[in-house]
Write a protein that holds these residues in place. Structure first.
Motif, PDB file in Angstrom:
ATOM      1  N   GLU A   1       0.821  -1.151   0.077  1.00 51.73           N
ATOM      2  CA  GLU A   1       0.090  -0.125  -0.057  1.00 51.73           C
ATOM      3  C   GLU A   1       1.007   1.471   0.061  1.00 51.73           C
ATOM      4  N   GLY A   2       2.121   0.975  -0.128  1.00 51.92           N
ATOM      5  CA  GLY A   2       3.036   2.370  -0.062  1.00 51.92           C
ATOM      6  C   GLY A   2       3.302   2.896   1.198  1.00 51.92           C
ATOM      7  N   LEU A   3       2.897   2.246   2.362  1.00 47.47           N
ATOM      8  CA  LEU A   3       2.938   2.768   3.741  1.00 47.47           C
ATOM      9  C   LEU A   3       4.557   2.892   4.328  1.00 47.47           C
ATOM     10  N   ALA A   4       5.129   1.590   3.938  1.00 43.07           N
ATOM     11  CA  ALA A   4       6.467   1.685   4.338  1.00 43.07           C
ATOM     12  C   ALA A   4       7.287   2.898   3.772  1.00 43.07           C
ATOM     13  N   GLU A   5       7.068   3.204   2.633  1.00 42.02           N
ATOM     14  CA  GLU A   5       7.678   4.257   1.928  1.00 42.02           C
ATOM     15  C   GLU A   5       7.372   5.505   2.590  1.00 42.02           C
ATOM     16  N   ILE A   6       5.950   5.753   2.671  1.00 41.41           N
ATOM     17  CA  ILE A   6       5.694   7.260   3.673  1.00 41.41           C
ATOM     18  C   ILE A   6       6.671   7.193   5.017  1.00 41.41           C
TER      19      ILE A   6
END
Lengths: 468, 201
Positions: free
Chosen positions: A391-396
């Motif tokens: 979901e792209g949370l790690a990147e955030i």
């Protein structure tokens, strides 16, 4: 006509395998969750007595407390005692033929996150684990509580527990929550109201519109901390939200069995007119985003408040508050939102699920952690981690300056290397602010994931509504 | 399990409320795979400073209480985790009886499984025993489980409640698993019936 029953009464009655004249019962256990810290002595006891595990198919083990959360952990656990404990669980799981998720399995994680995720936890079950936060599973309408190691051995050998029935307590949260207020604020606010011993001797059923409106993740957060209020267990009646969550999970029933299960699960609610021994009602709109200021989970205040003085309390709490304030390095009268922090921990069986990470990421997105603050995000399981990455949370989190870790209990109890240094102050989504809990002389403030994320950005305890 | 019948010993006062299991035995000592040897780590972070030296003010470090066998405590003693390392450490230190106005549920149960008697008394009576305990080695208290009485140094006696089944197990040092195994037929028949009514379990 039978007398009206509470949800607790119904689950209890369905699991009594034997009742003695004095009311001491053998309660049958449907699911036994096991981790590495509280089980080695129990398995050793079985070996010494030559006893097998009675129901290995109902026993599920996963290492979580001791495991490192750094990405290089495949190379092994450096701390020898921790390594021996995890190796003991590896061996015990193999020798006794129980279900097992080893460290290198993507399904590994905190036992209370893995159980529901894999569909082991189902409505109407009895669930135990040698861990007080077993209360988490009550979110499914399962009677779930922590046990000691002697009882772990008892359940392994007999699939039952010697129990007497607790009293019934209802905690109703009416109406809607205000923006910025989450399940964590509900559960902390309840403990603030009842105290850490208010639930002793009770099983709590949480109900009311604000509870119904919660997702399963939120309900697990609420029930997780029932133990912090002293209760044996917390329960929430299963409903469509529950069934939707459970359906299709690896160990959930399928086909005709699903239908049969669903029919029974739909009878699991407190009957009209059933009596509770104690009732607590809180208006959802009265709950604010809260933080703890002391060293007991009952030391809860809205973030808009100030640090209290020992004289604000009565009885033994005066000395306890004085001790807490000294330990926490806080001065009475200081606005809580002016307290600077050194570290942020987002994770644990209280708040290490995907919804928690989403809530924190929403606050963090496009921002940076305040200078000098150390931030750590520890997903509750390998699957939560994988989903958060998708979901792209790690990147955030990583862009903001957080460390993105592997799954485990981590700094919630700091048995692995994830620890606070003495006097370091942490905004934490975990469940206990006890002295030394997150590291020797470390200082813990409990709060929701969104609040912890807000604190990471500003470098002080922060009202999340300021940054929403 | 060790029997508990009567105990005559020094009572140590610990008048804090909400003494949690992390205080009783901090997590760094939970890495053991044994039950024994935890007494030296009991109340570790209160008993020792960061260099491992004894904190002289802590009650169990005072000469009068180093051999205490009874602990008199504030309300909600043993709150927090389910770690049985807490009663293991207490017992290994030499304490066999804990008296408080209230206990956390799991800790209370864990005591009975280890031959430790936890006694709940009204606050006023705990306060009286706390005063007695403050007198150190001159304050010998006798706990008689059979007769459910506590006799103080002045000869005054108070009675306490205890669950009849738990009392029976403590007095006779009975092993729970052995007792439950005697009822295995009930478990078998429950399991058979449940396999019909809730086959998904």
């Amino acid at each position: 006509m039978t007398a009206p029953k509470t949800l607790y009464d119904k689950i209890w009655d369905a699991h009594v395998a034997h009742e003695a004249e004095d009311g001491t019962c053998l309660l049958y256990i449907d699911r036994h969750l096991v981790h590495e810290v509280t089980s080695p002595q129990a398995f050793e006891g079985l070996r010494m007595a030559g006893r097998p595990v009675r129901a290995p198919e109902k026993t599920i083990a996963v290492p979580d407390h001791n495991v490192p959360t750094t990405t290089d952990r495949e190379q092994g656990i450096k701390n020898e005692e921790s390594r021996i404990q995890v190796e003991a669980l590896d061996k015990n799981a193999k020798d006794f033929g129980i279900n097992y998720y080893p460290v290198d399995d993507i399904r590994q994680g905190i036992v209370h996150i893995v159980g529901p995720e894999q569909g082991w936890t189902l409505p109407g079950m009895t669930v135990v684990c040698g861990d007080s936060h077993t209360a988490t599973h009550g979110a499914f309408g399962a009677l779930a509580h922590g046990i000691g190691t002697s009882e772990v051995e008892h359940v392994l050998a007999t699939q039952t527990l010697i129990q007497k029935k607790s009293r019934n307590m209802k905690v109703e949260i009416t109406g809607k929550l205000r923006p910025g207020v989450t399940a964590k604020d509900i559960t902390l606010a309840v403990i603030g109201e009842t105290g850490t011993a208010g639930g002793t001797g009770y099983v709590i059923e949480y109900c009311g519109e604000a509870i119904r409106d919660l997702s399963m993740e939120g309900r697990m957060t609420v029930c997780n901390m029932a133990i912090e209020g002293g209760a044996r267990a917390g329960l929430i009646a299963p409903d469509e939200t529950t069934f939707e969550y459970v359906k299709g999970r690896p160990h959930a029933p399928k086909g005709a069995q699903w239908e049969a299960a669903l029919n029974w699960w739909k009878t699991l609610y407190t009957d009209e007119g059933a009596e509770f021994d104690k009732v607590v009602t809180i208006r959802g709109e009265d709950i604010a985003p809260v933080v703890t200021w002391g060293t007991s989970p009952e030391d809860v205040l809205p973030i808009t408040d100030t640090v209290p003085a020992p004289e604000d309390f009565e009885g033994g709490k005066v000395d306890a508050a004085r001790r807490s304030l000294e330990y926490m390095g806080l001065t009475p009268g200081t606005p809580l939102s002016e307290v600077p922090i050194d570290a942020v921990f987002i994770g644990s069986c209280t708040n290490g699920r995907i919804e928690d990470l989403r809530a924190a990421a929403e606050i963090v997105k496009g921002k940076k952690i305040a200078q000098g603050v150390r931030g750590m995000v520890v997903p509750g399981s390998g699957l939560v981690r994988a989903q958060a990455e998708e979901e792209g949370l790690a990147e955030i989190f990583e862009d903001a300056g957080f460390e993105w870790r592997m799954a485990g209990c981590s700094m919630c109890l700091a048995m692995n290397p994830d620890q606070l240094a003495p006097q370091e102050r942490c905004a934490s989504t975990s469940n206990r602010n006890f002295e030394g809990r997150q590291g020797f002389k470390g200082r813990t403030h409990l709060m929701s994931p969104a609040m912890a994320a807000a604190a990471a950005i500003t470098g002080r305890l922060t009202d999340v509504r300021e940054v929403m | 399990m060790d029997k508990f019948t009567t105990l005559t010993g020094i009572a140590a006062p610990l008048p804090l409320i909400n003494v949690d299991t992390d205080m009783i035995i901090p997590k760094q000592f939970l890495k053991t795979i044994k039950r024994s040897g935890l007494g030296v780590n009991l109340f570790d972070e209160m008993r020792f400073d960061s260099e491992g030296k004894e904190v002289p003010d802590f009650v169990l470090n005072k000469p009068a209480y180093r051999n205490a066998e009874i602990l008199v405590c504030g309300e909600n003693f043993g709150c927090g985790s389910s770690r049985e390392h807490a009663p293991w450490a207490i017992k290994d230190f030499g304490i066999r009886c804990v008296i408080a106005p209230s206990f956390a549920d799991i800790f209370f149960n864990n005591c009975f499984k280890n031959g430790i008697l936890p006694i709940v008394l009204p606050q006023a009576e705990v306060d009286k025993l706390m005063d007695d305990a403050e007198r150190g080695s001159n304050a010998i208290i006798t706990v008689d489980l059979e007769n459910q009485t506590i006799t103080g140094p002045d000869g005054g006696s108070i009675s306490f409640e205890v669950d009849a089944f738990k009392k029976h197990c403590l007095l006779n040092g009975l092993d729970d698993i052995g007792l439950t195994m005697e009822k295995v037929a009930s478990i078998d028949s429950f399991e058979e019936a449940a396999a019909q009514s809730r086959p998904w379990v």
